[in-house]
Design a protein around this motif. Sequence first.
Motif, PDB file in Angstrom:
ATOM      1  N   ILE A   1      26.105  14.242  53.914  1.00  0.00           N
ATOM      2  CA  ILE A   1      25.360  13.379  53.382  1.00  0.00           C
ATOM      3  C   ILE A   1      25.760  11.943  53.900  1.00  0.00           C
ATOM      4  CG2 ILE A   1      25.207  11.936  51.344  1.00  0.00           C
ATOM      5  CD1 ILE A   1      25.849  14.588  49.640  1.00  0.00           C
ATOM      6  N   PRO A   2      24.864  11.224  54.548  1.00  0.00           N
ATOM      7  CA  PRO A   2      25.031  10.114  55.146  1.00  0.00           C
ATOM      8  C   PRO A   2      25.516   8.904  54.362  1.00  0.00           C
ATOM      9  CG  PRO A   2      22.659  10.638  55.220  1.00  0.00           C
ATOM     10  CD  PRO A   2      23.367  11.440  54.485  1.00  0.00           C
ATOM     11  N   PRO A   3      26.487   8.079  55.037  1.00  0.00           N
ATOM     12  CA  PRO A   3      27.259   7.131  54.144  1.00  0.00           C
ATOM     13  C   PRO A   3      26.434   6.007  53.501  1.00  0.00           C
ATOM     14  CG  PRO A   3      27.906   7.037  56.213  1.00  0.00           C
ATOM     15  CD  PRO A   3      26.912   7.971  56.396  1.00  0.00           C
ATOM     16  N   ASP A   4      25.235   5.941  54.114  1.00  0.00           N
ATOM     17  CA  ASP A   4      24.283   4.875  53.330  1.00  0.00           C
ATOM     18  C   ASP A   4      23.463   5.730  52.421  1.00  0.00           C
ATOM     19  OD1 ASP A   4      22.706   6.151  55.300  1.00  0.00           O
ATOM     20  OD2 ASP A   4      21.819   4.460  56.111  1.00  0.00           O
ATOM     21  N   PHE A   5      23.393   6.692  52.241  1.00  0.00           N
ATOM     22  CA  PHE A   5      22.460   7.584  51.161  1.00  0.00           C
ATOM     23  C   PHE A   5      22.237   6.593  49.697  1.00  0.00           C
ATOM     24  CE2 PHE A   5      22.075  10.781  47.616  1.00  0.00           C
ATOM     25  CZ  PHE A   5      20.746  11.293  48.001  1.00  0.00           C
ATOM     26  N   MET A   6      21.339   6.326  49.510  1.00  0.00           N
ATOM     27  CA  MET A   6      20.742   5.432  48.255  1.00  0.00           C
ATOM     28  C   MET A   6      21.470   4.216  48.081  1.00  0.00           C
ATOM     29  SD  MET A   6      20.754   8.848  45.597  1.00  0.00           S
ATOM     30  CE  MET A   6      20.055   7.774  44.275  1.00  0.00           C
ATOM     31  N   VAL A   7      21.895   3.678  49.148  1.00  0.00           N
ATOM     32  CA  VAL A   7      22.398   2.267  49.156  1.00  0.00           C
ATOM     33  C   VAL A   7      21.356   1.213  48.687  1.00  0.00           C
ATOM     34  CG1 VAL A   7      24.232   2.578  50.666  1.00  0.00           C
ATOM     35  CG2 VAL A   7      22.215   1.855  51.651  1.00  0.00           C
ATOM     36  N   ASP A   8      19.998   1.451  49.025  1.00  0.00           N
ATOM     37  CA  ASP A   8      18.891   0.771  48.772  1.00  0.00           C
ATOM     38  C   ASP A   8      18.350   1.048  47.230  1.00  0.00           C
ATOM     39  OD1 ASP A   8      18.052   3.109  49.134  1.00  0.00           O
ATOM     40  OD2 ASP A   8      16.159   2.315  50.543  1.00  0.00           O
ATOM     41  N   ARG A   9      18.892   1.745  46.606  1.00  0.00           N
ATOM     42  CA  ARG A   9      18.608   2.127  45.022  1.00  0.00           C
ATOM     43  C   ARG A   9      18.732   0.850  44.259  1.00  0.00           C
ATOM     44  NH1 ARG A   9      20.802   6.795  41.231  1.00  0.00           N
ATOM     45  NH2 ARG A   9      19.721   6.043  39.385  1.00  0.00           N
ATOM     46  N   ALA A  10      17.809   0.593  43.469  1.00  0.00           N
ATOM     47  CA  ALA A  10      17.941  -0.559  42.659  1.00  0.00           C
ATOM     48  C   ALA A  10      18.177  -0.145  41.073  1.00  0.00           C
ATOM     49  CB  ALA A  10      16.227  -1.366  42.363  1.00  0.00           C
ATOM     50  N   ASP A  11      19.384  -0.085  40.771  1.00  0.00           N
ATOM     51  CA  ASP A  11      20.008   0.044  39.528  1.00  0.00           C
ATOM     52  C   ASP A  11      19.454  -0.973  38.594  1.00  0.00           C
ATOM     53  OD1 ASP A  11      20.835   2.895  39.995  1.00  0.00           O
ATOM     54  OD2 ASP A  11      22.703   1.895  40.514  1.00  0.00           O
ATOM     55  N   LEU A  12      18.791  -0.569  37.599  1.00  0.00           N
ATOM     56  CA  LEU A  12      18.285  -1.735  36.419  1.00  0.00           C
ATOM     57  C   LEU A  12      19.647  -1.690  35.554  1.00  0.00           C
ATOM     58  CD1 LEU A  12      14.840  -0.692  36.024  1.00  0.00           C
ATOM     59  CD2 LEU A  12      15.669  -2.359  37.568  1.00  0.00           C
ATOM     60  N   PRO A  13      19.657  -2.730  34.973  1.00  0.00           N
ATOM     61  CA  PRO A  13      20.719  -3.005  33.803  1.00  0.00           C
ATOM     62  C   PRO A  13      20.387  -2.206  32.747  1.00  0.00           C
ATOM     63  CG  PRO A  13      19.489  -5.123  34.300  1.00  0.00           C
ATOM     64  CD  PRO A  13      19.143  -4.341  35.256  1.00  0.00           C
ATOM     65  N   GLU A  14      21.372  -1.595  31.947  1.00  0.00           N
ATOM     66  CA  GLU A  14      20.982  -0.757  30.804  1.00  0.00           C
ATOM     67  C   GLU A  14      20.330  -1.514  29.571  1.00  0.00           C
ATOM     68  OE1 GLU A  14      24.665  -0.658  27.665  1.00  0.00           O
ATOM     69  OE2 GLU A  14      25.146  -0.032  29.950  1.00  0.00           O
ATOM     70  N   GLN A  15      19.419  -0.801  29.074  1.00  0.00           N
ATOM     71  CA  GLN A  15      18.291  -1.419  28.005  1.00  0.00           C
ATOM     72  C   GLN A  15      19.174  -1.808  26.726  1.00  0.00           C
ATOM     73  OE1 GLN A  15      14.959   1.133  27.473  1.00  0.00           O
ATOM     74  NE2 GLN A  15      14.390   1.099  29.764  1.00  0.00           N
ATOM     75  N   GLU A  16      18.847  -2.761  26.179  1.00  0.00           N
ATOM     76  CA  GLU A  16      19.359  -3.065  24.883  1.00  0.00           C
ATOM     77  C   GLU A  16      18.670  -2.103  23.837  1.00  0.00           C
ATOM     78  OE1 GLU A  16      20.396  -6.847  22.225  1.00  0.00           O
ATOM     79  OE2 GLU A  16      20.677  -6.905  24.521  1.00  0.00           O
ATOM     80  N   ARG A  17      19.264  -1.292  22.958  1.00  0.00           N
ATOM     81  CA  ARG A  17      18.363  -0.623  21.961  1.00  0.00           C
ATOM     82  C   ARG A  17      19.172  -0.936  20.536  1.00  0.00           C
ATOM     83  NH1 ARG A  17      16.089   3.684  25.116  1.00  0.00           N
ATOM     84  NH2 ARG A  17      17.000   3.648  27.285  1.00  0.00           N
ATOM     85  N   ASN A  18      18.099  -0.636  19.614  1.00  0.00           N
ATOM     86  CA  ASN A  18      18.384  -0.719  18.383  1.00  0.00           C
ATOM     87  C   ASN A  18      18.608   0.672  17.733  1.00  0.00           C
ATOM     88  OD1 ASN A  18      18.673  -1.330  15.676  1.00  0.00           O
ATOM     89  ND2 ASN A  18      16.779  -2.342  15.268  1.00  0.00           N
ATOM     90  N   LEU A  19      19.559   1.233  17.527  1.00  0.00           N
ATOM     91  CA  LEU A  19      20.004   2.621  17.234  1.00  0.00           C
ATOM     92  C   LEU A  19      19.666   2.725  15.628  1.00  0.00           C
ATOM     93  CD1 LEU A  19      23.311   3.001  19.119  1.00  0.00           C
ATOM     94  CD2 LEU A  19      20.907   3.728  19.560  1.00  0.00           C
ATOM     95  N   PHE A  20      19.694   1.679  14.942  1.00  0.00           N
ATOM     96  CA  PHE A  20      19.603   1.911  13.311  1.00  0.00           C
ATOM     97  C   PHE A  20      18.851   1.117  12.839  1.00  0.00           C
ATOM     98  CE2 PHE A  20      24.121   3.576  14.465  1.00  0.00           C
ATOM     99  CZ  PHE A  20      23.722   4.921  14.118  1.00  0.00           C
TER     100      PHE A  20
END
Length: 52
Positions: free
Chosen positions: A33-52
């Motif tokens: 697996i190349p060292p730069d595998f998925m480095v350009d992936r844009a991880d979005l911040p987690e969504q705020e959820r109303n659980l109850f």
Amino acid sequence: MSNIFKECEPLRGESAKAASWQEFFKLADRTEIPPDFMVDRADLPEQERNLF
């Protein structure tokens, strides 16, 4: 997961489907697996959820 293997096999020219988890990890260890595998992936911040 079988769809992934069906799509990848023609590109690689070999069957890479593992028969078990043990075989899967052996295959993963043999795969380079190349060292730069998925480095350009844009991880979005987690969504705020109303659980109850």
